[in-house]
Design an enzyme around this catalytic site. Structure first.
Site, PDB file in Angstrom:
ATOM      1  N   SER A  96       0.624 -11.338   5.550  1.00 38.97           N
ATOM      2  CA  SER A  96       1.394 -11.062   4.314  1.00 38.97           C
ATOM      3  C   SER A  96       0.569 -11.839   2.902  1.00 38.97           C
ATOM      4  O   SER A  96      -0.666 -11.189   2.805  1.00 38.97           O
ATOM      5  CB  SER A  96       2.724 -11.849   4.305  1.00 38.97           C
ATOM      6  OG  SER A  96       3.336 -11.556   3.210  1.00 38.97           O
ATOM      7  N   ASP A 239       1.748  -8.708  -3.093  1.00 43.19           N
ATOM      8  CA  ASP A 239       1.191  -9.823  -2.048  1.00 43.19           C
ATOM      9  C   ASP A 239       0.309  -8.895  -1.281  1.00 43.19           C
ATOM     10  O   ASP A 239       0.337  -7.543  -1.315  1.00 43.19           O
ATOM     11  CB  ASP A 239       1.970 -10.734  -1.264  1.00 43.19           C
ATOM     12  CG  ASP A 239       3.121  -9.719  -0.334  1.00 43.19           C
ATOM     13  OD1 ASP A 239       3.525  -8.865  -0.839  1.00 43.19           O
ATOM     14  OD2 ASP A 239       3.737 -10.645   0.458  1.00 43.19           O
ATOM     15  N   ASP A 241       0.898  -7.531   1.754  1.00 44.55           N
ATOM     16  CA  ASP A 241       1.350  -6.500   2.619  1.00 44.55           C
ATOM     17  C   ASP A 241       2.329  -5.691   1.780  1.00 44.55           C
ATOM     18  O   ASP A 241       3.180  -4.825   1.888  1.00 44.55           O
ATOM     19  CB  ASP A 241       1.859  -6.701   3.784  1.00 44.55           C
ATOM     20  CG  ASP A 241       3.136  -7.760   3.517  1.00 44.55           C
ATOM     21  OD1 ASP A 241       3.385  -8.399   2.650  1.00 44.55           O
ATOM     22  OD2 ASP A 241       3.810  -7.855   4.684  1.00 44.55           O
ATOM     23  N   ASP A 243       5.325  -6.330   0.174  1.00 49.88           N
ATOM     24  CA  ASP A 243       6.662  -6.168   0.299  1.00 49.88           C
ATOM     25  C   ASP A 243       7.340  -7.173  -0.859  1.00 49.88           C
ATOM     26  O   ASP A 243       8.336  -7.074  -0.955  1.00 49.88           O
ATOM     27  CB  ASP A 243       7.276  -6.843   1.686  1.00 49.88           C
ATOM     28  CG  ASP A 243       6.724  -8.223   1.996  1.00 49.88           C
ATOM     29  OD1 ASP A 243       5.701  -8.663   1.403  1.00 49.88           O
ATOM     30  OD2 ASP A 243       7.307  -8.839   2.912  1.00 49.88           O
TER      31      ASP A 243
HETATM   32 MG    MG Z   1       4.666 -10.300   2.350  1.00 49.94          MG
END
Ligand code: MG
Length: 454
Positions: A96, A239, A241, A243
């Site tokens: 992340s 960020d 990844d 999400d």
């Molecule tokens: Mg994330």
């Protein structure tokens, strides 16, 4: 029995804690618990992604599970595809927003949501007891690649917004993909919605040469400058990844996560009377105000995105969100989704024909303060009892730490999960009120320490 999983999966330094051996064993445990069946896998741009993916693939195959590899993509893309590919689960290789030297593994169930604490415990049991399922030679799984995931995911997002209104508005958007997988989605999504796109940090590079992958205000100063200097309408930063998304208005002002969350929440919740918003107790007054104005109820949860997702699925609530800018829109999927949030923000700007700064300025203003209070490890968990006693006459929420509610604001007292301290987070209508409430929280913790020691 040891623990592997933290708040969002297993994380560690690449080739130090996060080794191929760990990934292999963890995948064997995941295949044992979630299998038999097909498991979808993906990864972000981090170093070690291919190394860990290969280990994960081998581990899954050895349990008799088959693997469908969707290639590098955002975590929410994998989550979206898991139920659509009829998989029994998914594994995402990502750390992340952590620094570049970290990588990690997130595990999802058949619904695409990260598995619950109970399922994590079952996986840990198998991992530490080495009670892996071992497929017979004739039952070893197979692998296949699936290359339409990103395309399907983008189309789904487009179907949830007023694409015609966004086309008409023809906004200019600067997208900062953090040298990771958000760059594979959001620039294309925005272009397909009729926006002019300027891309920053859009080449995938696990050294993160452009910026640190956490989209905090300090890390996206360059994006803010580019938005201002190009005269763009907004900036979007993901960020590692993707999400989450952080937004910058046309003046280069970086929005707080709770502001973008509140902007989306105020519109989604107002569509239907008696809507419900699911959010952790750490969310503030702004969200409460927005929910109240929309005639919506709030369903408070403990802190953690996985809990919010599972609650949304159980209750069918209209929206979920976190003060860090994570927005969960269940008609699309009940998980944090940075690209979906970005599409909702440009939709709101287009339908209402307003600039992002005008929309932000309509929100009520609150001020916050955060402090840490050192607490010896041996009494850290015992502090809750005296604190409950000390605050028994206050208006309060006690589902995760203690949130004390006052006329001019609130203060949340919670133990840190990892460090010998309690956190004190206060919010008020003025900075002075926030500081005062934080100080009050600190005194309560100190008083509770004295009570525990006596
Ligand atoms: Mg994330």
């Amino acid at each position: 029995m040891g623990r592997l999983f933290g708040t969002n999966g297993v994380r560690g330094r690449i080739n130090d804690e996060m080794t191929p051996e760990l990934a292999l064993r963890l995948a064997r445990a995941v295949g044992t618990v979630l299998g038999p069946g097909e498991i979808a896998i993906s990864r972000d741009s981090r170093r070690g992604g291919t190394m860990l993916t290969n280990a994960v693939r081998s581990g899954l195959l050895s349990t008799g599970c088959s693997v469908v590899d969707i290639g590098p993509s955002p975590t929410p893309t994998l989550q979206f595809m898991i139920p659509r590919l009829n998989c029994v689960g998914g594994i995402m290789i990502t750390a992340s927003h952590n620094p570049p030297e970290f990588n990690g593994i997130k595990v999802m169930g058949a619904d695409g949501i990260e598995v619950s604490r109970e399922v994590e415990s079952s996986i840990e049991d198998v991992y530490f007891n080495s009670s892996f399922r071992k497929a017979d030679w004739a039952e070893i799984g197979s692998t296949r690649n699936y290359d339409r995931a990103i395309e399907q995911y983008i189309s789904a997002i487009e179907s949830h917004v007023d694409a015609e209104a966004i086309h008409k508005r023809s906004l200019t958007v600067v997208v900062d993909g953090a040298n990771s997988v958000g760059s594979l989605v959001t620039p294309i999504l925005m272009r397909e919605l009729g926006c002019t796109v300027i891309s920053l940090n859009s080449q995938l590079d696990g050294a993160f040469p452009g910026r640190n992958p956490e989209p905090t205000p300090e890390n996206i100063v360059h994006l803010a400058e580019v938005v201002r200097s190009t005269g763009a309408d907004l900036g979007i930063a993901h960020d590692g990844d993707a999400d989450r998304a952080t937004f910058v208005d046309e003046n280069g002002r970086i929005l707080w996560g709770d502001q973008s969350f509140a902007i989306v929440a105020s519109r989604v919740l107002a569509r239907k009377s008696g809507s419900t918003l699911v959010t952790p107790v750490s969310s503030g007054r702004l969200i409460e105000d927005v929910a109240r104005n929309a005639g919506a109820k709030i369903d408070w949860t403990v802190v953690g995105s996985v809990v919010v997702s599972h609650r949304l699925k159980e209750t069918g609530a209209e929206l979920g969100g976190e003060e860090n800018g994570g927005v969960f829109y269940p008609p699309h999927q009940p998980v944090r989704d940075g690209a979906m949030t970005a599409a909702q923000i440009v939709e709101i700007m287009s339908v209402e024909n307003k600039s992002l700064s005008e929309i932000v300025n309509e929100l009520p203003q609150y001020y916050s303060t955060k402090i840490k209070v050192s607490v010896p490890s041996e009494i850290k968990t015992r502090l809750l009892e005296p604190l409950l006693e000390l605050t028994k006459d206050n208006e309060r929420i006690t589902i995760d730490g203690i949130k004390l509610i006052y006329k001019d604001g609130w203060v949340l007292l919670r133990p840190s999960g990892t460090e010998p301290l309690w956190r004190c987070f206060a919010e008020g209508k003025t900075q002075e009120a926030a500081d005062r409430l934080c100080e009050k929280g600190k005194k309560l913790i100190e008083e509770a320490i004295r009570m525990s020691n006596s």
